[in-house]
Design an enzyme around this catalytic site. Structure first.
Site, PDB file in Angstrom:
ATOM      1  N   ALA A 134       0.872  -1.177   0.000  1.00  0.00           N
ATOM      2  CA  ALA A 134       0.000   0.000   0.000  1.00  0.00           C
ATOM      3  C   ALA A 134       0.907   1.224   0.000  1.00  0.00           C
ATOM      4  CB  ALA A 134      -0.875  -0.010   1.241  1.00  0.00           C
ATOM      5  N   GLY A 152       0.559  -4.969   0.859  1.00  0.00           N
ATOM      6  CA  GLY A 152      -0.639  -5.028   0.000  1.00  0.00           C
ATOM      7  C   GLY A 152      -0.380  -5.724  -1.327  1.00  0.00           C
ATOM      8  N   GLU A 170      -0.719  -9.311  -0.554  1.00  0.00           N
ATOM      9  CA  GLU A 170      -2.160  -9.532  -0.325  1.00  0.00           C
ATOM     10  C   GLU A 170      -2.940  -9.545  -1.642  1.00  0.00           C
ATOM     11  OE1 GLU A 170      -2.104  -6.237   2.581  1.00  0.00           O
ATOM     12  OE2 GLU A 170      -3.281  -7.558   3.866  1.00  0.00           O
ATOM     13  N   GLU A 224       4.451  -5.195   7.427  1.00  0.00           N
ATOM     14  CA  GLU A 224       3.717  -4.102   8.072  1.00  0.00           C
ATOM     15  C   GLU A 224       4.192  -3.796   9.492  1.00  0.00           C
ATOM     16  OE1 GLU A 224       2.329  -6.533   6.280  1.00  0.00           O
ATOM     17  OE2 GLU A 224       0.962  -5.641   4.839  1.00  0.00           O
TER      18      GLU A 224
END
Ligand code: COA
Length: 258
Positions: free
Chosen positions: A66, A112, A115, A135
């Site tokens: 992200a 992300g 993911e 993270e």
């Protein structure tokens, strides 16, 4: 449909979606999430699209996570809203798409990015791919389904270790763990991904969609997977597709599902 942060192309039924922010290692900012949502919507709606490949632009990254620069302005509610919106608009929508969506991972797949790859139906990776859920380095946890899908794919102990240490693993280790199905050279990644999709496109598309739904039911606490399979198996009976498949077998010819 033209996008600012994605490149898309449709060839022989295969829709290729390339996340195109190579100078930021294809990090998922608000625009990428919104455009990915629209592109996945195209996969659902456009009858010419039979299946899709998701990949990243440039030689270095699939998606490096992200976009961290968007995090600082968020409080607890903002963080939860970001995760909820992304999961709903993109990650869960990819996972539940009745047409196959496969990740071709051409470099870093972090946070992300890992993911996103895990929300696809399965994954191929090039030799230079690197995976991780880093993270905790930022004082965060995965928010786009990573705690759930990584655990599903590699098991609880390894998922815990990867998420708590933030260690990166290479493509071969990812294959050993079951995170990716095949490791290829960088040059052949897209072609090998498309070769598998071409095989899938010779099968009954309705049945392929029901395979996706039945397998996903295993991971859905609101469903009994065996009961779901019985229902979906029944749904396949009487379709033109099933009539063609069975007739072709009896007539000793290849089925034509087009
Ligand atoms: N969000 C926003 N920008 C990112 C990013 C992310 N997740 N990952 C990389 N970038 C940007 C970098 O800030 C840099 O931008 P700049 O050139 O304007 O400074 C550019 O992409 C290139 O990255 P850089 O760090 O210089 O490349 P590198 O080869 O030295 O390192 C990584 C590659 C992947 C190890 C490193 O970029 C990294 O750790 N990224 C963050 C990974 C992460 O924590 N992801 C989870 C987020 S929840």
């Amino acid at each position: 449909m033209p996008y600012e942060t994605l490149l898309t192309s449709l060839e022989n039924g295969i829709f290729t979606i390339t996340i195109n922010r190579p100078d930021k290692l294809n990090a998922l900012n608000k625009s990428v999430i919104e455009e990915l949502s629209a592109a996945v919507d195209e996969v659902y709606q456009n009858k010419e699209i039979k299946c899709a490949v998701l990949t990243g632009a440039g030689p270095k990254a699939f998606v490096a996570g992200a976009d961290i620069t968007e995090f600082l302005s968020l409080d607890a509610n903002g963080g939860a809203a970001l995760a909820a919106k992304g999961q709903d608009m993109v990650f869960n929508t990819i996972e539940n798409c009745p047409k196959p969506i496969v990740a071709a991972i051409n470099g870093f797949a972090l946070g992300g990015g890992c993911e996103l790859a895990m929300s696809c139906h399965f994954r191929l990776a090039s030799e230079n791919a690197k995976f991780g859920q880093p993270e905790v380095n930022l004082g965060l946890i995965p928010g786009y389904g990573g705690t759930q899908r990584l655990t599903q794919l590699v098991g609880k102990g390894k998922a815990m270790e990867l998420m708590m240490t933030a260690h990166m693993i290479d493509a071969n280790e990812a294959k050993l763990l079951g995170l990716v199905n095949h490791v290829t050279t960088a040059d052949t990644l897209l072609n090998q991904t498309k070769n598998i999709l071409e095989i899938i496109m010779t099968k009954g598309p309705y049945a392929v969609g029901k395979v996706i739904a039945a397998v996903n039911a295993y991971y859905d606490n609101s469903k009994n997977g065996f009961a779901e399979e019985i229902k979906l198996f029944g749904d396949c009976f009487g379709t033109d597709e099933m009539k063609e498949g069975v007739a072709a077998f009896m007539e000793k010819r290849k089925p034509d599902f087009s």
